[in-house]
Design a protein around this motif. Structure first.
Motif, mmCIF file in Angstrom:
data_model
loop_
_atom_site.group_PDB
_atom_site.id
_atom_site.type_symbol
_atom_site.label_atom_id
_atom_site.label_comp_id
_atom_site.label_asym_id
_atom_site.label_seq_id
_atom_site.Cartn_x
_atom_site.Cartn_y
_atom_site.Cartn_z
ATOM 1 N N ILE A 164 1.283 -5.495 11.923
ATOM 2 C CA ILE A 164 1.676 -4.537 10.886
ATOM 3 C C ILE A 164 3.197 -4.434 10.846
ATOM 4 N N ASP A 165 3.758 -4.216 9.668
ATOM 5 C CA ASP A 165 5.208 -4.044 9.531
ATOM 6 C C ASP A 165 5.600 -2.579 9.395
ATOM 7 N N ILE A 166 4.812 -1.816 8.616
ATOM 8 C CA ILE A 166 5.140 -0.410 8.355
ATOM 9 C C ILE A 166 3.887 0.440 8.559
ATOM 10 N N VAL A 167 4.024 1.501 9.328
ATOM 11 C CA VAL A 167 2.962 2.495 9.463
ATOM 12 C C VAL A 167 3.433 3.749 8.728
ATOM 13 N N LEU A 181 5.093 -7.520 3.168
ATOM 14 C CA LEU A 181 5.051 -6.421 4.141
ATOM 15 C C LEU A 181 3.617 -5.947 4.319
ATOM 16 N N ARG A 182 3.195 -5.783 5.563
ATOM 17 C CA ARG A 182 1.872 -5.254 5.876
ATOM 18 C C ARG A 182 2.030 -3.759 6.163
ATOM 19 N N ILE A 183 1.408 -2.937 5.318
ATOM 20 C CA ILE A 183 1.629 -1.485 5.350
ATOM 21 C C ILE A 183 0.304 -0.773 5.607
ATOM 22 N N ILE A 219 -3.127 4.999 0.338
ATOM 23 C CA ILE A 219 -3.332 3.955 1.352
ATOM 24 C C ILE A 219 -3.937 4.529 2.633
ATOM 25 N N GLU A 220 -4.676 5.614 2.513
ATOM 26 C CA GLU A 220 -5.340 6.194 3.677
ATOM 27 C C GLU A 220 -6.326 5.201 4.292
ATOM 28 N N ASP A 221 -6.196 4.964 5.581
ATOM 29 C CA ASP A 221 -7.146 4.157 6.350
ATOM 30 C C ASP A 221 -7.291 2.728 5.850
ATOM 31 N N VAL A 222 -6.244 2.184 5.253
ATOM 32 C CA VAL A 222 -6.261 0.783 4.829
ATOM 33 C C VAL A 222 -4.932 0.121 5.204
ATOM 34 N N ILE A 223 -4.932 -1.205 5.119
ATOM 35 C CA ILE A 223 -3.703 -1.981 5.252
ATOM 36 C C ILE A 223 -3.519 -2.716 3.934
ATOM 37 N N VAL A 224 -2.367 -2.510 3.307
ATOM 38 C CA VAL A 224 -2.057 -3.193 2.049
ATOM 39 C C VAL A 224 -0.879 -4.125 2.273
ATOM 40 N N LYS A 245 -8.813 -1.896 13.610
ATOM 41 C CA LYS A 245 -8.432 -2.952 14.558
ATOM 42 C C LYS A 245 -8.705 -4.352 14.033
ATOM 43 N N TYR A 246 -9.849 -4.554 13.380
ATOM 44 C CA TYR A 246 -10.145 -5.885 12.843
ATOM 45 C C TYR A 246 -9.116 -6.267 11.777
ATOM 46 N N LYS A 247 -8.791 -5.322 10.910
ATOM 47 C CA LYS A 247 -7.808 -5.603 9.858
ATOM 48 C C LYS A 247 -6.422 -5.840 10.457
ATOM 49 N N LEU A 248 -6.083 -5.119 11.519
ATOM 50 C CA LEU A 248 -4.820 -5.362 12.212
ATOM 51 C C LEU A 248 -4.788 -6.780 12.780
#
Length: 196
Positions: free
Chosen positions: A124-127, A84-86, A74-79, A115-118
């Motif tokens: 986001i829920d989990i970093v 849950l947004r990770i 999950i490098e450099d992405v949001i899944v 930033k756009y995906k955020l």
């Protein structure tokens, strides 16, 4: 309520050599914060029967030729997983030539690209990181220094969790959990189970 198994930095003999399926039967998701053998992650995902998400640690160059089987980077992405947004941001502070090491500026640029995906995900829920946040469970040496941009990320988006590794608890850092503005920051060294 979801139960997460978080792992990092040191393969647990308790899990790998003496696996007890009953201990992990209700795990919903496994998250690796880096610096673990790919074979270990493949073992976890096959024995626990839960999805495994991972980021790279600063010692994970082997993943390029032999990535952990059955696991998702999950490098450099949001899944999204069960609501849950990770977000994944692996690697350590740059201290020598090598892969998966970043300057403060480079790590900040990685966050800026998301930033756009955020915005689109409404936060986001989990970093999931490998390095800790600056002055929150990090080390004094350059290698184990945390990122200031992680503190900024927490202050701006207030994730419920920031999960990291890199700072071994046996280095004399005995505090696994910290808090910043409502965000629970957990050092995943070895393994730890958390509910969210």
């Amino acid at each position: 309520m979801l139960k997460l198994l978080i792992v990092s930095d040191e393969e647990s003999k308790y899990i790998w050599d003496h696996f007890d399926p009953n201990r992990f039967k209700d795990i919903d998701l496994i998250i690796s914060c880096g610096d673990l053998k790919p074979e270990y992650l493949s073992f976890l995902v096959s024995m626990i029967h839960a999805p495994l998400l991972y980021v790279h640690g600063n010692h994970d160059a082997k993943y390029q030729t032999s990535p952990p089987e059955g696991c998702e980077c999950i490098e450099d992405v949001i899944v999204q997983y069960k609501g849950l947004r990770i977000m994944g941001l692996g690697g350590s502070y740059r201290y020598s030539p090598g892969e998966h090491q970043y300057s403060e500026r480079q790590m900040r640029r990685r966050i800026t690209k998301l930033k756009y995906k955020l915005w689109r995900n409404k936060g986001i829920d989990i970093v999931v990181t490998h390095a800790p946040a600056y002055k929150i469970g990090d080390g004094e040496d350059l290698c184990h220094r945390g990122f200031e941009c992680f503190v900024e990320l927490i202050n701006k988006y207030n994730p419920r969790l920031l999960l990291h590794g890199h700072q071994h608890l046996n280095y004399g850092r005995n505090q696994r959990i910290h808090y910043l503005n409502g965000t629970q920051i957990i050092n995943a060294f070895g393994y730890y189970i958390v509910e969210i």
